[in-house]
Design a protein around this motif. Structure first.
Motif, PDB file in Angstrom:
ATOM      1  N   PHE A  70       0.805  -1.218   0.000  1.00  0.00           N
ATOM      2  CA  PHE A  70       0.000   0.000   0.000  1.00  0.00           C
ATOM      3  C   PHE A  70       0.843   1.275   0.000  1.00  0.00           C
ATOM      4  O   PHE A  70       0.292   2.371  -0.148  1.00  0.00           O
ATOM      5  N   MET A  79      -6.887  -5.375  -5.024  1.00  0.00           N
ATOM      6  CA  MET A  79      -6.304  -4.084  -5.380  1.00  0.00           C
ATOM      7  C   MET A  79      -6.367  -3.938  -6.896  1.00  0.00           C
ATOM      8  O   MET A  79      -5.779  -4.725  -7.633  1.00  0.00           O
ATOM      9  N   GLU A  80      -7.102  -2.944  -7.342  1.00  0.00           N
ATOM     10  CA  GLU A  80      -7.260  -2.665  -8.769  1.00  0.00           C
ATOM     11  C   GLU A  80      -7.624  -3.920  -9.557  1.00  0.00           C
ATOM     12  O   GLU A  80      -7.059  -4.220 -10.612  1.00  0.00           O
TER      13      GLU A  80
END
Length: 267
Positions: free
Chosen positions: A179, A253-254
């Protein structure tokens, strides 16, 4: 989706088996019939991979570009080959040795002109498996971005060939939270990440398997699948970290599954 080492492994195999001689190219399925006709009977000069893209370069200047995507796969066999089974997009036969290969289910299988090949390669980031990779340019791009490093490593315009397994494992090996924004990644951290990818990914090319766990940690809990090497965090959500026993975390994530250890990779 196959990671870059798989495409480099295939490129090496095709280069050894087919380059330097005329090859017969066909499309039993029919979807690549026009493209196959353009290169059928021509000499394959070389095969190479750039990231997750396979390129067959012919003496005529034409290039066949293949992207396997999620479902694409090559199957190799000696000659004579049997009747095509399933939806074979492209069949190659001959070359320097008596081998053939069938391609099924790729996202892309197309003939490109030299300017189109140049444009394709220009869109891709640094490939850890290529000697001509510009890792400093990739690092500069990462340090200018506020996107998470976990997303940047999967962006093929930044780093070509890294997929979900190498992304998760290399970040764990260096104690970097997925992150953290790219702007927080120091030059020395990026150099270390890149050097690790340059060391790890050729093992995948040579063996066909992604070995990412250091020998001293390669014991204890089995791998996430019986036919795969152990991983530190990839697909081990909820299981104890091999280093600190904290449960491995998971989220999307994405659009891609992300795995990390909250203790070993603090935000």
């Amino acid at each position: 989706m196959p990671e870059g080492h798989t495409l480099h492994r295939i490129a090496g195999l095709h280069d050894a088996r087919f380059s330097g001689a005329a090859v017969r190219v066909s499309s039993p399925q029919g979807r690549f019939a026009e493209g196959a006709a353009l290169v059928d009977g021509q000499v394959l000069e070389r095969a190479e991979a750039v990231g997750k893209h396979l390129l067959h370069h012919y003496a005529s200047g034409l290039t066949v570009h293949v992207h396997l995507g999620l479902y694409g796969k090559f199957s190799e066999s000696g000659l004579p080959m049997g009747e095509p089974i399933g939806q074979v997009r492209m069949r190659m036969v001959g070359g320097a040795t008596d081998f053939g290969t069938d391609l099924r289910g790729p996202t892309a299988c197309e003939v490109l002109l030299p300017p189109e090949v140049d444009a394709l390669v220009a869109r891709l980031g640094a490939d850890p498996l290529r000697a001509d990779a510009d890792h400093e340019r990739a690092g500069a791009r990462i340090r200018r971005s506020r996107r998470a490093i976990g997303a940047l490593l999967m962006d093929q315009a930044v780093i070509a060939g890294v997929g979900n397994v190498y992304r998760a494992e290399v970040l764990f090996r260096h104690g970097i939270s997925p992150f953290r924004p790219g702007t927080s990644i120091t030059a020395s951290e990026w150099d270390a990440l890149w050097a690790d990818l340059v060391d790890l990914m050729p093992i995948g090319v040579a063996t066909g398997r992604m070995h990412v766990v250091r020998p001293e940690h390669d014991s204890g809990a089995p791998s996430y699948a019986k036919d795969r090497p152990r991983t530190y965090v990839y697909r081990r959500q909820g299981q104890p970290c091999r280093m600190c026993a904290t449960p491995v975390a998971h989220q999307v994530m994405e659009g891609r599954n992300l795995f990390w250890c909250p203790t070993c990779q603090p935000r």
